[in-house]
Design an enzyme around this catalytic site. Structure first.
Site, mmCIF file in Angstrom:
data_model
loop_
_atom_site.group_PDB
_atom_site.id
_atom_site.type_symbol
_atom_site.label_atom_id
_atom_site.label_comp_id
_atom_site.label_asym_id
_atom_site.label_seq_id
_atom_site.Cartn_x
_atom_site.Cartn_y
_atom_site.Cartn_z
ATOM 1 C CG ASN A 12 -21.266 4.926 42.092
ATOM 2 O OD1 ASN A 12 -21.782 4.450 43.096
ATOM 3 N ND2 ASN A 12 -20.503 4.223 41.271
ATOM 4 C CE LYS A 14 -16.899 4.654 41.992
ATOM 5 N NZ LYS A 14 -15.596 4.601 41.284
ATOM 6 C CG HIS A 93 -19.579 1.280 38.050
ATOM 7 N ND1 HIS A 93 -18.250 0.985 38.361
ATOM 8 C CD2 HIS A 93 -19.683 2.629 38.118
ATOM 9 C CE1 HIS A 93 -17.603 2.109 38.605
ATOM 10 N NE2 HIS A 93 -18.450 3.123 38.466
ATOM 11 C CD GLU A 95 -15.403 1.052 40.944
ATOM 12 O OE1 GLU A 95 -14.587 1.977 40.911
ATOM 13 O OE2 GLU A 95 -16.437 1.063 41.649
ATOM 14 C CD GLU A 161 -18.065 2.909 34.334
ATOM 15 O OE1 GLU A 161 -17.875 3.543 35.367
ATOM 16 O OE2 GLU A 161 -18.314 1.690 34.323
ATOM 17 N N GLY A 167 -10.896 6.710 39.167
ATOM 18 C CA GLY A 167 -10.141 6.677 40.406
ATOM 19 C C GLY A 167 -8.636 6.725 40.230
ATOM 20 C CB SER A 206 -10.718 11.233 36.714
ATOM 21 O OG SER A 206 -10.113 10.054 37.196
#
Length: 245
Positions: A12, A14, A93, A95, A161, A167, A206
């Site tokens: 991904n 992003k 996701h 985010e 996730e 991140g 990660s």
């Protein structure tokens, strides 16, 4: 434990990648690891990525709208993704859930729309650090699965996730990963029966070449959803190699 299947590594990208980044995609497409590799570049690169990958790597979208068309400025429909050559899309996701305040109901609507457009859907679930610290990590993921998934698992992949590991450089222990993937598997089997037993469950959070073998070697882990490490061909291919070891 789910039946053995070829590991799947999904990158991904992003909000990263201009045209020059396609050189990394070219490098990925020339390798022949014992894994499937899929890449979700930014929308601006999908068409060119599809041409460059030439079927060796599946290209997909990072999100889609639940409507097929309409007055939704700045949004992309699943039909548009498919028309550009995309084969899959990521929904839910963390985010998107956090930054765009997406609800489970919206994730479910997007997932249904994506399947209707012929796309495979990677549906993401996962808990925040506060939810894990409060002992609510399993109940949080259960609620997300119950409300985000459609009524069958056709063309559905689950990605777990842990939000607190995305991140941040923090990584759950292998035991944490195994426990949550077992929980997700049990949930899917209870709801969908045999289809739940065979569904792919990816780990995302990660993932790096240094920890990929340990994390992806856990039961019920069918591959990885990789963020930053997927931007560089050598890094992603090292993860792919670790997954198939």
């Amino acid at each position: 434990m789910s039946p053995p299947m070829q590991p799947l590594i999904v990158g991904n990208w992003k909000m990263n990648g201009l045209v020059a980044a396609l050189g990394e995609l070219w490098g990925m497409s020339q390798a022949r690891p014992e894994t499937e590799i899929w890449i979700a570049p930014p929308f601006t690169l999908i068409d060119r990525a599809v041409s460059l990958a030439a079927g060796r790597i599946a290209i997909g979208g990072q999100d889609c709208h639940h409507s097929t068309s309409g007055a939704h400025t700045g949004c992309i429909s699943a039909a548009m993704l498919a028309d550009s050559g995309a084969k899959f899309v990521i929904t839910g996701h963390s985010e998107r859930r956090t930054d765009n305040h997406e609800t489970d109901a919206q994730v479910r609507a997007k997932t249904i729309a994506a399947r209707a457009a012929g796309l495979t859907v990677i549906v993401c679930v996962g808990e925040t650090e506060a939810q894990r610290d409060a002992g609510a990590h399993e109940s949080t993921v259960t609620e997300q699965l119950d409300a985000s998934l459609p009524d069958d698992l056709t063309d559905i992949i689950i990605a777990y996730e842990p939000v607190w590991a995305i991140g941040t450089g923090r990584t759950p222990t292998p035991e944490d990963v195994a426990a949550m993937h077992a929980h997700i598997r049990a949930n899917l089997v209870a709801r969908f029966g045999e289809a739940g037993q065979g569904a792919r469950i990816l780990y995302g959070g990660s993932v790096k070449p240094e920890n990929a073998a340990l994390l992806l070697g856990q039961p019920n882990v069918g591959g990885a959803l990789v963020g930053g490490a997927s931007l560089i061909a050598t890094s992603l291919l090292a993860i792919a190699a670790a997954a198939s070891a």
